[in-house]
Design a protein around this motif. Sequence first.
Motif, PDB file in Angstrom:
ATOM      1  N   LEU A  14       0.856  -1.170   0.000  1.00 59.89           N
ATOM      2  CA  LEU A  14       0.000   0.000   0.000  1.00 59.89           C
ATOM      3  C   LEU A  14       0.898   1.228   0.000  1.00 59.89           C
ATOM      4  CD1 LEU A  14      -1.653  -2.317   1.694  1.00 59.89           C
ATOM      5  CD2 LEU A  14      -3.194  -0.438   2.174  1.00 59.89           C
ATOM      6  N   ALA A  15       0.734   2.061  -0.996  1.00 60.53           N
ATOM      7  CA  ALA A  15       1.509   3.295  -1.082  1.00 60.53           C
ATOM      8  C   ALA A  15       0.640   4.464  -0.623  1.00 60.53           C
ATOM      9  CB  ALA A  15       1.978   3.528  -2.516  1.00 60.53           C
ATOM     10  N   VAL A  16       1.146   5.223   0.339  1.00 59.26           N
ATOM     11  CA  VAL A  16       0.387   6.315   0.949  1.00 59.26           C
ATOM     12  C   VAL A  16       1.053   7.641   0.592  1.00 59.26           C
ATOM     13  CG1 VAL A  16      -0.494   7.272   3.116  1.00 59.26           C
ATOM     14  CG2 VAL A  16      -0.227   4.787   2.856  1.00 59.26           C
ATOM     15  N   SER A  17       0.246   8.621   0.239  1.00 59.64           N
ATOM     16  CA  SER A  17       0.783   9.962  -0.011  1.00 59.64           C
ATOM     17  C   SER A  17      -0.076  10.982   0.717  1.00 59.64           C
ATOM     18  CB  SER A  17       0.791  10.270  -1.511  1.00 59.64           C
ATOM     19  OG  SER A  17      -0.525  10.251  -2.028  1.00 59.64           O
ATOM     20  N   GLY A  18       0.588  12.056   1.251  1.00 58.97           N
ATOM     21  CA  GLY A  18      -0.136  13.087   1.985  1.00 58.97           C
ATOM     22  C   GLY A  18       0.302  13.169   3.434  1.00 58.97           C
ATOM     23  N   ARG A  19      -0.579  13.653   4.274  1.00 64.68           N
ATOM     24  CA  ARG A  19      -0.297  13.811   5.701  1.00 64.68           C
ATOM     25  C   ARG A  19      -0.994  12.707   6.483  1.00 64.68           C
ATOM     26  NH1 ARG A  19       1.277  18.660   7.828  1.00 64.68           N
ATOM     27  NH2 ARG A  19      -0.114  18.388   9.617  1.00 64.68           N
ATOM     28  N   LEU A  20      -0.241  12.065   7.356  1.00 65.13           N
ATOM     29  CA  LEU A  20      -0.811  10.999   8.188  1.00 65.13           C
ATOM     30  C   LEU A  20      -1.066  11.571   9.579  1.00 65.13           C
ATOM     31  CD1 LEU A  20      -1.747   8.149   8.114  1.00 65.13           C
ATOM     32  CD2 LEU A  20       0.587   7.360   8.467  1.00 65.13           C
ATOM     33  N   ASP A  21      -2.079  12.471   9.648  1.00 62.22           N
ATOM     34  CA  ASP A  21      -2.443  13.086  10.925  1.00 62.22           C
ATOM     35  C   ASP A  21      -3.615  12.337  11.536  1.00 62.22           C
ATOM     36  OD1 ASP A  21      -4.594  13.834   9.336  1.00 62.22           O
ATOM     37  OD2 ASP A  21      -3.930  15.912   9.128  1.00 62.22           O
ATOM     38  N   ALA A  22      -4.199  12.871  12.593  1.00 65.18           N
ATOM     39  CA  ALA A  22      -5.262  12.165  13.305  1.00 65.18           C
ATOM     40  C   ALA A  22      -6.455  11.882  12.402  1.00 65.18           C
ATOM     41  CB  ALA A  22      -5.708  12.984  14.525  1.00 65.18           C
ATOM     42  N   TYR A  23      -6.796  12.843  11.523  1.00 70.56           N
ATOM     43  CA  TYR A  23      -7.944  12.652  10.638  1.00 70.56           C
ATOM     44  C   TYR A  23      -7.683  11.519   9.655  1.00 70.56           C
ATOM     45  CZ  TYR A  23     -11.448  13.597   7.056  1.00 70.56           C
ATOM     46  OH  TYR A  23     -12.478  13.475   6.154  1.00 70.56           O
ATOM     47  N   TRP A  24      -6.542  11.570   8.963  1.00 74.16           N
ATOM     48  CA  TRP A  24      -6.264  10.575   7.936  1.00 74.16           C
ATOM     49  C   TRP A  24      -5.818   9.246   8.519  1.00 74.16           C
ATOM     50  CZ3 TRP A  24      -8.378  11.217   3.535  1.00 74.16           C
ATOM     51  CH2 TRP A  24      -8.599  12.491   3.029  1.00 74.16           C
ATOM     52  N   ALA A  25      -5.357   9.239   9.770  1.00 75.19           N
ATOM     53  CA  ALA A  25      -4.991   7.966  10.407  1.00 75.19           C
ATOM     54  C   ALA A  25      -6.204   7.047  10.507  1.00 75.19           C
ATOM     55  CB  ALA A  25      -4.403   8.223  11.795  1.00 75.19           C
ATOM     56  N   GLY A  26      -7.370   7.648  10.746  1.00 69.29           N
ATOM     57  CA  GLY A  26      -8.586   6.842  10.810  1.00 69.29           C
ATOM     58  C   GLY A  26      -8.907   6.185   9.474  1.00 69.29           C
ATOM     59  N   HIS A  27      -8.709   6.907   8.389  1.00 66.59           N
ATOM     60  CA  HIS A  27      -8.935   6.353   7.055  1.00 66.59           C
ATOM     61  C   HIS A  27      -7.947   5.229   6.757  1.00 66.59           C
ATOM     62  CE1 HIS A  27     -11.921   9.302   5.552  1.00 66.59           C
ATOM     63  NE2 HIS A  27     -11.317  10.127   6.396  1.00 66.59           N
ATOM     64  N   LEU A  28      -6.695   5.439   7.135  1.00 62.67           N
ATOM     65  CA  LEU A  28      -5.696   4.394   6.919  1.00 62.67           C
ATOM     66  C   LEU A  28      -6.047   3.146   7.719  1.00 62.67           C
ATOM     67  CD1 LEU A  28      -3.020   3.438   5.726  1.00 62.67           C
ATOM     68  CD2 LEU A  28      -1.856   4.490   7.694  1.00 62.67           C
ATOM     69  N   HIS A  29      -6.475   3.347   8.955  1.00 63.07           N
ATOM     70  CA  HIS A  29      -6.876   2.210   9.795  1.00 63.07           C
ATOM     71  C   HIS A  29      -7.998   1.411   9.134  1.00 63.07           C
ATOM     72  CE1 HIS A  29      -9.305   0.240  12.944  1.00 63.07           C
ATOM     73  NE2 HIS A  29      -8.123  -0.002  13.518  1.00 63.07           N
ATOM     74  N   ASP A  30      -8.996   2.108   8.609  1.00 65.30           N
ATOM     75  CA  ASP A  30     -10.112   1.426   7.957  1.00 65.30           C
ATOM     76  C   ASP A  30      -9.643   0.644   6.731  1.00 65.30           C
ATOM     77  OD1 ASP A  30     -11.772   2.509   9.853  1.00 65.30           O
ATOM     78  OD2 ASP A  30     -12.529   4.122   8.565  1.00 65.30           O
ATOM     79  N   GLN A  31      -8.744   1.256   5.947  1.00 66.86           N
ATOM     80  CA  GLN A  31      -8.250   0.597   4.749  1.00 66.86           C
ATOM     81  C   GLN A  31      -7.448  -0.651   5.105  1.00 66.86           C
ATOM     82  OE1 GLN A  31      -8.656   2.134   1.622  1.00 66.86           O
ATOM     83  NE2 GLN A  31      -7.478   0.715   0.354  1.00 66.86           N
ATOM     84  N   LEU A  32      -6.605  -0.540   6.117  1.00 64.70           N
ATOM     85  CA  LEU A  32      -5.796  -1.679   6.534  1.00 64.70           C
ATOM     86  C   LEU A  32      -6.668  -2.792   7.112  1.00 64.70           C
ATOM     87  CD1 LEU A  32      -2.807   0.247   8.139  1.00 64.70           C
ATOM     88  CD2 LEU A  32      -2.803  -1.009   5.976  1.00 64.70           C
ATOM     89  N   SER A  33      -7.682  -2.421   7.873  1.00 66.56           N
ATOM     90  CA  SER A  33      -8.601  -3.424   8.422  1.00 66.56           C
ATOM     91  C   SER A  33      -9.309  -4.165   7.304  1.00 66.56           C
ATOM     92  CB  SER A  33      -9.629  -2.758   9.344  1.00 66.56           C
ATOM     93  OG  SER A  33      -9.004  -2.164  10.461  1.00 66.56           O
ATOM     94  N   GLU A  34      -9.663  -3.448   6.257  1.00 63.87           N
ATOM     95  CA  GLU A  34     -10.359  -4.073   5.128  1.00 63.87           C
ATOM     96  C   GLU A  34      -9.469  -5.071   4.400  1.00 63.87           C
ATOM     97  OE1 GLU A  34     -13.347  -5.153   2.654  1.00 63.87           O
ATOM     98  OE2 GLU A  34     -13.467  -3.933   4.476  1.00 63.87           O
ATOM     99  N   VAL A  35      -8.205  -4.755   4.185  1.00 63.38           N
ATOM    100  CA  VAL A  35      -7.342  -5.697   3.468  1.00 63.38           C
ATOM    101  C   VAL A  35      -7.084  -6.943   4.318  1.00 63.38           C
ATOM    102  CG1 VAL A  35      -6.264  -3.877   2.107  1.00 63.38           C
ATOM    103  CG2 VAL A  35      -5.155  -4.625   4.217  1.00 63.38           C
ATOM    104  N   LEU A  36      -7.088  -6.793   5.648  1.00 60.99           N
ATOM    105  CA  LEU A  36      -6.969  -7.968   6.504  1.00 60.99           C
ATOM    106  C   LEU A  36      -8.212  -8.835   6.391  1.00 60.99           C
ATOM    107  CD1 LEU A  36      -5.296  -6.605   9.768  1.00 60.99           C
ATOM    108  CD2 LEU A  36      -4.257  -7.922   7.926  1.00 60.99           C
TER     109      LEU A  36
END
Length: 414
Positions: A14-36
Amino acid sequence: MEITQQQHGDTLELAVSGRLDAYWAGHLHDQLSEVLRQGARHVRLNLRQVAYISSAGIRVLLQLHKQIKAIGGTFAVAEPSEAVKTILDLAGLAELLVERVAAREVHVAPSTAFGAWERASARFEVLESAPEATLKGRIIGSPDLLVGCRFGKEDCRELSFDDSTLGVGLGAFGDSFEDCQSRFGEFLAAAGVAAYLPTDGTNVPDYILATGRFVPRLQVLYGVACEGDFSKVVYFEGKENFQPPALHEIVEACRDIAGSDPIAIAMLAESAGLMGAALRRSPALEQSAQAPFAHPQIREWLSFTAERAYARSLALVVGVAASSPSEFDPMLRPLAKSSDIRGHFHAAPFSYRPLKKGETNLKATAAALFEAETLQGVLHLVNDEREISGAGGSRFLRGACWIGPIGQISVEKR
């Protein structure tokens, strides 16, 4: 923030671009949970284009690392930007999380299977075998007494469920029939854990774990129990571009793999939706000729899943099945019109957690599930094949089944 995916052999990048702040961390968490949930077990997170990472972002990375490690997978942060690498270095996490360039490779999981089976919608691997093991089966009470709610004190017996005993039926935690009279509901037990759904109006499932010499005990109105060792452990996974395998397909495959009939099964599986029913009221309070199946009173006595429920949960499923006439017949119902197999299965769905593929220890995994996740209910699994509105049966994405032939069978009436 943008996330793109690319498969490299057995590893998902998974390639991520942008800022990994509190707001976008939640989106990343959801995406990672989905691939699992989709079955990924080896994940590489490319952070070359990430300009900033906060503590919330680091927390997501640590959570994923812990989850994947627990299921025997691999996780690494690849090509971190200078900003990310500096933060991870200062936090003392670079050695734990950042991929070493020399170690970068496509992961190919070793095979531990003793045999492979295939059905239209799923693949099965036999991961462990004790071919001489058999289970002793017990049939307790009579389900016929449920019609008219005719259970009395003389129909109740206490059963213990240690880590070598599994069971399903109607029961409750308590010291006596009188103590449980208003609470009897669906229960399941396996590997030293037991759970049931009280019918006293709380609608909150309860459970007990075996600890030391303490084992779960239930007052049981009727049910089946099997004691002994499982002969095989089977891992299954649904095929792409097919509906997830239905319960009857999994049970049929387990029967063929076991080479026996009847069989008992304990399954831990990621659910694609459960179809089931549960009592709303105890069938031991008062007799009623209309209870619990007459219409419209059935709505007061039973709750049904009109459509598949508890999707994306991890479920413990326990039960027995047979395709030929057997002493279990009074306890069994067809699992599908298209199948010759009959069964009696209960399910306890939990909040989602990925399941380790391989030689999973049922006792340890079940205990951890009850201790760490939220038990959401207990259902008697049914197959809804009404011509117009029927939603079919329960379906599962992937999981592990512990199976055993049932040899000696005893029948215990009043």
